[in-house]
Design an enzyme around this catalytic site. Structure first.
Site, PDB file in Angstrom:
ATOM      1  N   LYS A  54       0.710  -1.134  -0.093  1.00 17.98           N
ATOM      2  CA  LYS A  54      -0.173   0.290   0.127  1.00 17.98           C
ATOM      3  C   LYS A  54       0.830   1.278  -0.010  1.00 17.98           C
ATOM      4  O   LYS A  54       0.743   2.220  -0.878  1.00 17.98           O
ATOM      5  CB  LYS A  54      -0.903   0.098   1.387  1.00 17.98           C
ATOM      6  N   GLN A  98      -5.014  -1.128   9.858  1.00 19.59           N
ATOM      7  CA  GLN A  98      -4.788  -2.328   9.217  1.00 19.59           C
ATOM      8  C   GLN A  98      -5.639  -3.492  10.210  1.00 19.59           C
ATOM      9  O   GLN A  98      -5.214  -3.809  11.429  1.00 19.59           O
ATOM     10  CB  GLN A  98      -3.320  -2.618   8.860  1.00 19.59           C
ATOM     11  N   ASP A 121     -11.159   3.132   4.211  1.00 12.57           N
ATOM     12  CA  ASP A 121     -11.662   1.904   4.013  1.00 12.57           C
ATOM     13  C   ASP A 121     -13.067   1.750   4.233  1.00 12.57           C
ATOM     14  O   ASP A 121     -13.691   0.720   3.660  1.00 12.57           O
ATOM     15  CB  ASP A 121     -11.042   0.898   5.347  1.00 12.57           C
TER      16      ASP A 121
END
Ligand code: NAD
Length: 300
Positions: A54, A98, A121
């Protein structure tokens, strides 16, 4: 029939290209560099790989990338303090914590502490509610990537019968909301669904997000249907050498490709689109934060 392969790798490269173009314009015209912060708690090897790639792709798209790596025994208060600092940092437009988090940390609490406008997200409860009521929101990356590929392949999805297999908050449920938003007739199937084969056979669009290797066989697929395989399952592959593995999806690719009209492969389908959509969401969040027009084709 032999299905068309929907090349997610190539499509993701196009999306990243559009993101990079927009970043160049934001810098040149407004002096703004979109910034993405990724917070990783602990040493989970798969998460470390995701976070590394990422960060790399964020930089390649011309954006600012910040990583916060915290020890596995970090307290909830310390993690919340990091999120709070990022919420208040004007150079950071997207924040991703994460998952999964170590067991002593409350994931819902942490995710809901992110400023919803920076929640790239799309997991914050406000974004879930906005998506569910058809309002502008941050959309979870994996389902957004699936939607982009479906739109690119079909144009309009209006009136199509779609079956989503899997009801997770990360993939299944938001996928169903997005398909509903595009006027599909949507069925969500799950582990308690009766006669899954019969349900899947009615679908013009099948999205499989289960986590069971090659669970969907070709004889469940309606001829000509579009099959989007979200699953990522690692199997032993002794034929490739000792200790070797291979990735397969939730769909049995060979038999489904004989019946379907179009299908995404694993690897090289949905996977690459997920990171591309994370970058797209970061640019979208940056534009919204600065009251600027959003890039076309990068949001739901
Ligand atoms: P999850 O475990 O949270 O959810 C799985 C869902 O499948 C559940 O809702 C469950 O009801 C359903 N299910 C389980 N057994 C079933 C059965 N026999 N029949 C029908 N439904 C059944 O998983 P998830 O987070 O949604 O991920 C699903 C898969 O997608 C996994 O393989 C995961 O690795 C993959 N994934 C890929 C990406 C990507 O970027 N490509 C992103 C997220 C998840």
């Amino acid at each position: 029939m032999t299905a068309t392969t929907i090349d997610g790798k190539a499509f993701a490269a196009q999306v990243r290209g559009k993101v990079a173009e927009h970043v160049t314009r934001l810098k040149a015209d407004h002096g703004i560099t979109p910034g993405l912060a990724v917070v990783l708690v602990g040493e989970d090897p798969a998460s470390q790989v995701y976070v590394r790639s990422k960060g790399k792709m964020t930089v390649e798209a011309g954006m600012k990338s910040v990583e916060h790596r915290l020890d596995a025994d970090t307290s909830e208060a310390d993690l919340l303090a990091v999120v709070d600092q990022l919420n208040n940092d004007p150079e950071i437009h997207g924040i991703l914590v994460q998952l999964p988090l170590p067991g002593h940390l409350n994931e819902d609490l942490v995710i809901n502490s992110i400023n919803p406008e920076k929640d790239v997200d799309g997991f914050h409860i406000s974004n879930v509610g906005l998506l569910g009521t058809g309002q502008k929101s941050m959309v979870p990356c994996t389902p957004l990537g699936c939607l982009m590929m479906l739109r690119a392949h079909h144009g309009s999805l209006s009136g199509m019968d779609a079956v989503v297999i899997g009801r997770s908050n990360i993939v299944g449920k938001p996928m169903a909301q997005l398909l509903l938003g595009d006027s599909c007739t949507v069925t969500i199937a799950h582990s308690r669904t009766k006669d899954l084969a019969d349900v899947v056979q009615r679908a013009d669009i099948v999205v499989a997000a289960v986590g069971r290797p090659e669970m969907v066989p070709g004889d469940w697929i309606k001829p000509g249907a579009t099959v989007i395989d979200v699953g990522i399952n690692r199997l032993d592959a002794p034929e490739r050498g000792e200790g070797k593995t291979r990735l397969v999806g939730d769909v049995h690719y060979e038999s489904c490709a004989e019946v379907a009209g179009a299908i995404t492969p694993v690897p090289g389908g949905v996977g690459p689109m997920t990171i591309a959509c994370l970058l797209a969401n970061t640019v979208t969040a940056c534009c919204r934060a600065n009251g600027l027009a959003e890039p076309e084709g990068l949001t739901a």
